[in-house]
Design a protein around this motif. Structure first.
Motif, PDB file in Angstrom:
ATOM      1  N   LYS A 129       0.799  -1.221   0.000  1.00  0.00           N
ATOM      2  CA  LYS A 129       0.000   0.000   0.000  1.00  0.00           C
ATOM      3  C   LYS A 129       0.836   1.278   0.000  1.00  0.00           C
ATOM      4  CE  LYS A 129      -4.323  -1.433   0.234  1.00  0.00           C
ATOM      5  NZ  LYS A 129      -5.369  -1.008  -0.729  1.00  0.00           N
ATOM      6  N   SER A 130       2.144   1.139   0.209  1.00  0.00           N
ATOM      7  CA  SER A 130       2.986   2.317   0.441  1.00  0.00           C
ATOM      8  C   SER A 130       3.026   3.274  -0.738  1.00  0.00           C
ATOM      9  CB  SER A 130       4.404   1.874   0.800  1.00  0.00           C
ATOM     10  OG  SER A 130       5.037   1.260  -0.314  1.00  0.00           O
ATOM     11  N   GLY A 131       3.147   2.721  -1.941  1.00  0.00           N
ATOM     12  CA  GLY A 131       3.294   3.584  -3.106  1.00  0.00           C
ATOM     13  C   GLY A 131       4.735   3.970  -3.379  1.00  0.00           C
ATOM     14  N   PHE A 132       5.627   3.702  -2.424  1.00  0.00           N
ATOM     15  CA  PHE A 132       7.031   4.031  -2.663  1.00  0.00           C
ATOM     16  C   PHE A 132       7.937   2.807  -2.564  1.00  0.00           C
ATOM     17  CE2 PHE A 132       5.944   5.304   1.731  1.00  0.00           C
ATOM     18  CZ  PHE A 132       6.769   4.449   2.457  1.00  0.00           C
ATOM     19  N   LEU A 133       7.348   1.618  -2.423  1.00  0.00           N
ATOM     20  CA  LEU A 133       8.082   0.355  -2.479  1.00  0.00           C
ATOM     21  C   LEU A 133       7.364  -0.560  -3.473  1.00  0.00           C
ATOM     22  CD1 LEU A 133       8.775  -0.174   1.336  1.00  0.00           C
ATOM     23  CD2 LEU A 133      10.468   0.432  -0.404  1.00  0.00           C
ATOM     24  N   PRO A 134       8.078  -1.465  -4.134  1.00  0.00           N
ATOM     25  CA  PRO A 134       7.440  -2.313  -5.156  1.00  0.00           C
ATOM     26  C   PRO A 134       6.316  -3.182  -4.595  1.00  0.00           C
ATOM     27  CG  PRO A 134       9.836  -2.424  -5.310  1.00  0.00           C
ATOM     28  CD  PRO A 134       9.529  -1.706  -4.036  1.00  0.00           C
ATOM     29  N   LYS A 135       5.175  -3.166  -5.264  1.00  0.00           N
ATOM     30  CA  LYS A 135       4.032  -3.958  -4.817  1.00  0.00           C
ATOM     31  C   LYS A 135       4.334  -5.452  -4.810  1.00  0.00           C
ATOM     32  CE  LYS A 135       0.337  -0.760  -6.199  1.00  0.00           C
ATOM     33  NZ  LYS A 135      -0.234  -0.593  -4.852  1.00  0.00           N
ATOM     34  N   ILE A 136       5.175  -5.903  -5.744  1.00  0.00           N
ATOM     35  CA  ILE A 136       5.482  -7.328  -5.829  1.00  0.00           C
ATOM     36  C   ILE A 136       6.155  -7.816  -4.550  1.00  0.00           C
ATOM     37  CG2 ILE A 136       7.684  -6.889  -6.961  1.00  0.00           C
ATOM     38  CD1 ILE A 136       5.356  -9.948  -7.432  1.00  0.00           C
ATOM     39  N   LEU A 174      10.165 -20.483   0.225  1.00  0.00           N
ATOM     40  CA  LEU A 174      10.842 -19.736  -0.841  1.00  0.00           C
ATOM     41  C   LEU A 174      10.299 -18.321  -1.027  1.00  0.00           C
ATOM     42  CD1 LEU A 174      13.091 -19.937  -2.929  1.00  0.00           C
ATOM     43  CD2 LEU A 174      11.406 -20.824  -4.563  1.00  0.00           C
ATOM     44  N   PRO A 175       8.954 -18.118  -1.047  1.00  0.00           N
ATOM     45  CA  PRO A 175       8.457 -16.743  -1.200  1.00  0.00           C
ATOM     46  C   PRO A 175       8.975 -15.807  -0.109  1.00  0.00           C
ATOM     47  CG  PRO A 175       6.681 -18.312  -1.549  1.00  0.00           C
ATOM     48  CD  PRO A 175       7.846 -19.101  -1.030  1.00  0.00           C
ATOM     49  N   ALA A 176       9.033 -16.308   1.126  1.00  0.00           N
ATOM     50  CA  ALA A 176       9.530 -15.480   2.225  1.00  0.00           C
ATOM     51  C   ALA A 176      11.000 -15.142   2.014  1.00  0.00           C
ATOM     52  CB  ALA A 176       9.335 -16.206   3.558  1.00  0.00           C
ATOM     53  N   SER A 177      11.791 -16.128   1.588  1.00  0.00           N
ATOM     54  CA  SER A 177      13.222 -15.890   1.368  1.00  0.00           C
ATOM     55  C   SER A 177      13.446 -14.849   0.278  1.00  0.00           C
ATOM     56  CB  SER A 177      13.919 -17.200   0.992  1.00  0.00           C
ATOM     57  OG  SER A 177      13.798 -18.160   2.017  1.00  0.00           O
ATOM     58  N   ILE A 178      12.748 -15.008  -0.839  1.00  0.00           N
ATOM     59  CA  ILE A 178      12.881 -14.060  -1.950  1.00  0.00           C
ATOM     60  C   ILE A 178      12.438 -12.669  -1.513  1.00  0.00           C
ATOM     61  CG2 ILE A 178      12.038 -13.445  -4.243  1.00  0.00           C
ATOM     62  CD1 ILE A 178      11.783 -16.459  -4.815  1.00  0.00           C
ATOM     63  N   ALA A 179      11.298 -12.611  -0.800  1.00  0.00           N
ATOM     64  CA  ALA A 179      10.733 -11.323  -0.392  1.00  0.00           C
ATOM     65  C   ALA A 179      11.636 -10.594   0.592  1.00  0.00           C
ATOM     66  CB  ALA A 179       9.360 -11.543   0.230  1.00  0.00           C
ATOM     67  N   GLU A 180      12.142 -11.312   1.579  1.00  0.00           N
ATOM     68  CA  GLU A 180      12.945 -10.641   2.605  1.00  0.00           C
ATOM     69  C   GLU A 180      14.298 -10.199   2.061  1.00  0.00           C
ATOM     70  OE1 GLU A 180      12.258 -11.499   6.843  1.00  0.00           O
ATOM     71  OE2 GLU A 180      11.884 -13.554   6.156  1.00  0.00           O
ATOM     72  N   ILE A 181      14.937 -11.060   1.272  1.00  0.00           N
ATOM     73  CA  ILE A 181      16.225 -10.674   0.679  1.00  0.00           C
ATOM     74  C   ILE A 181      16.016  -9.536  -0.324  1.00  0.00           C
ATOM     75  CG2 ILE A 181      18.123 -11.452  -0.779  1.00  0.00           C
ATOM     76  CD1 ILE A 181      17.823 -14.226   0.521  1.00  0.00           C
ATOM     77  N   GLY A 182      14.950  -9.649  -1.130  1.00  0.00           N
ATOM     78  CA  GLY A 182      14.647  -8.604  -2.104  1.00  0.00           C
ATOM     79  C   GLY A 182      14.343  -7.277  -1.429  1.00  0.00           C
ATOM     80  N   THR A 183      13.546  -7.302  -0.367  1.00  0.00           N
ATOM     81  CA  THR A 183      13.214  -6.072   0.364  1.00  0.00           C
ATOM     82  C   THR A 183      14.452  -5.470   1.004  1.00  0.00           C
ATOM     83  OG1 THR A 183      10.994  -6.933   0.845  1.00  0.00           O
ATOM     84  CG2 THR A 183      11.767  -5.079   2.177  1.00  0.00           C
ATOM     85  N   CYS A 184      15.282  -6.338   1.556  1.00  0.00           N
ATOM     86  CA  CYS A 184      16.537  -5.898   2.178  1.00  0.00           C
ATOM     87  C   CYS A 184      17.385  -5.105   1.191  1.00  0.00           C
ATOM     88  CB  CYS A 184      17.305  -7.115   2.693  1.00  0.00           C
ATOM     89  SG  CYS A 184      19.040  -6.796   3.096  1.00  0.00           S
ATOM     90  N   PHE A 185      17.622  -5.657   0.011  1.00  0.00           N
ATOM     91  CA  PHE A 185      18.490  -4.993  -0.961  1.00  0.00           C
ATOM     92  C   PHE A 185      17.824  -3.783  -1.596  1.00  0.00           C
ATOM     93  CE2 PHE A 185      20.826  -9.038  -0.747  1.00  0.00           C
ATOM     94  CZ  PHE A 185      22.120  -8.542  -0.594  1.00  0.00           C
ATOM     95  N   TRP A 186      16.493  -3.833  -1.752  1.00  0.00           N
ATOM     96  CA  TRP A 186      15.804  -2.667  -2.292  1.00  0.00           C
ATOM     97  C   TRP A 186      15.943  -1.481  -1.340  1.00  0.00           C
ATOM     98  CZ3 TRP A 186      13.326  -1.801  -6.941  1.00  0.00           C
ATOM     99  CH2 TRP A 186      12.644  -0.586  -7.041  1.00  0.00           C
ATOM    100  N   LEU A 187      15.721  -1.723  -0.047  1.00  0.00           N
ATOM    101  CA  LEU A 187      15.843  -0.650   0.940  1.00  0.00           C
ATOM    102  C   LEU A 187      17.276  -0.138   1.018  1.00  0.00           C
ATOM    103  CD1 LEU A 187      13.672  -2.154   3.832  1.00  0.00           C
ATOM    104  CD2 LEU A 187      13.076  -0.196   2.397  1.00  0.00           C
ATOM    105  N   LEU A 188      18.224  -1.055   0.957  1.00  0.00           N
ATOM    106  CA  LEU A 188      19.629  -0.694   1.114  1.00  0.00           C
ATOM    107  C   LEU A 188      20.165   0.077  -0.091  1.00  0.00           C
ATOM    108  CD1 LEU A 188      21.980  -1.054   3.118  1.00  0.00           C
ATOM    109  CD2 LEU A 188      22.605  -3.130   1.876  1.00  0.00           C
ATOM    110  N   ILE A 189      19.762  -0.339  -1.286  1.00  0.00           N
ATOM    111  CA  ILE A 189      20.318   0.250  -2.510  1.00  0.00           C
ATOM    112  C   ILE A 189      19.454   1.391  -3.047  1.00  0.00           C
ATOM    113  CG2 ILE A 189      20.953  -0.213  -4.910  1.00  0.00           C
ATOM    114  CD1 ILE A 189      21.562  -3.126  -4.004  1.00  0.00           C
ATOM    115  N   MET A 190      18.148   1.130  -3.130  1.00  0.00           N
ATOM    116  CA  MET A 190      17.246   2.099  -3.746  1.00  0.00           C
ATOM    117  C   MET A 190      16.686   3.116  -2.748  1.00  0.00           C
ATOM    118  SD  MET A 190      17.449   1.140  -6.842  1.00  0.00           S
ATOM    119  CE  MET A 190      16.160   2.134  -7.598  1.00  0.00           C
ATOM    120  N   GLY A 191      16.593   2.700  -1.484  1.00  0.00           N
ATOM    121  CA  GLY A 191      15.961   3.567  -0.492  1.00  0.00           C
ATOM    122  C   GLY A 191      14.461   3.603  -0.708  1.00  0.00           C
TER     123      GLY A 191
END
Length: 239
Positions: free
Chosen positions: A168-175, A211-228
């Motif tokens: 719902k944020s609008g500033f992080l990827p919905k996927i 697997l979905p949790a692993s992909i989501a958490e690692i993906g969210t981690c790197f998105w926040l770290l790199i993209m902000g």
């Protein structure tokens, strides 16, 4: 848009990403790497020998666990600051479900300290035979795993409000939000399977379910770290 607020939002996101990265790396090391090197579940003598031979690695795994849980205490607080403008009640629920697992995690690590005592050379251990010591080591390792199984409930539950807020944020990827919510279901299914099916581990489906949790958490981690995080379309931003 207030440039200072935008900078603060991106900085908060990257702090959360850094905290998440530490949680991910220490979690993988303590929960996956160390056990894979030391524990042979159907061979108690080999397990005890491995731990004695590589005691430093076992101790490093314990320290890694404690670091992981400590950083996991601060992670949802950073995420709360980032996501509270999306929905305050859901953000509070996310924090509660995440933080409640931390004291349980610390108490569960005591089982590994018990293993360390059993493989030591203290004089009081001489009253036990080798078979008795090996049996007790496996008992505490299994007890630790049972604690991890209970923790999976909360490791899953906090992902649902987290995923909802990301979606719902609008500033992080919905996927990522969708995968986080799917990860919640995966953790709960994994817990249910382990509790209800006697030969669940032998089925080899646990890693696929999570697997979905692993992909989501690692993906969210790197998105926040790199993209902000950018400003949301509604202009709401966490200062």
């Amino acid at each position: 848009m207030n440039k200072q607020a935008s900078f603060s939002n991106k900085k908060t996101a990257r702090i959360a990403g850094l905290l998440y990265l530490v949680v991910v790396l220490t979690g993988i090391f303590s929960l996956a790497y160390v056990p894979s090197k030391l524990i042979v579940w159907d061979n108690a003598p080999a397990t005890v020998l491995n731990i004695k031979t590589a005691e430093f690695l076992f101790r490093l795994g314990i320290v890694s666990s404690l670091v992981c849980y400590t950083f996991f205490l601060f992670l949802p607080l950073a995420l709360y600051r980032l996501l509270k403008t999306v929905n305050g009640n859901w953000a509070k629920l996310m924090v509660i479900l995440a933080v409640i697992s931390v004291p349980v995690s610390f108490v569960n690590v005591l089982n590994k300290f018990a293993v360390l005592n059993l493989v030591g050379d203290d004089s009081y251990l001489k009253v036990f035979t080798n078979d008795q010591l090996q049996a007790q080591v496996m008992f505490y390792l299994n007890l630790y795993n049972s604690g991890i199984l209970i923790l999976k409930i909360f490791w899953g539950l906090w992902l649902f409000p987290f995923g909802y807020l990301v979606f719902k944020s609008g500033f992080l990827p919905k996927i990522l939000g969708i995968l986080l919510m799917a990860g919640c279901v995966g953790y709960l299914l994994d817990f249910s399977g382990a509790m209800l099916l006697p030969h669940y581990d032998a089925m080899g489906i646990s890693s696929f379910i999570r697997l979905p949790a692993s992909i989501a958490e690692i993906g969210t981690c790197f998105w926040l770290l790199i993209m902000g995080a950018k400003e949301s379309p509604t202009g709401k931003i966490s200062a």
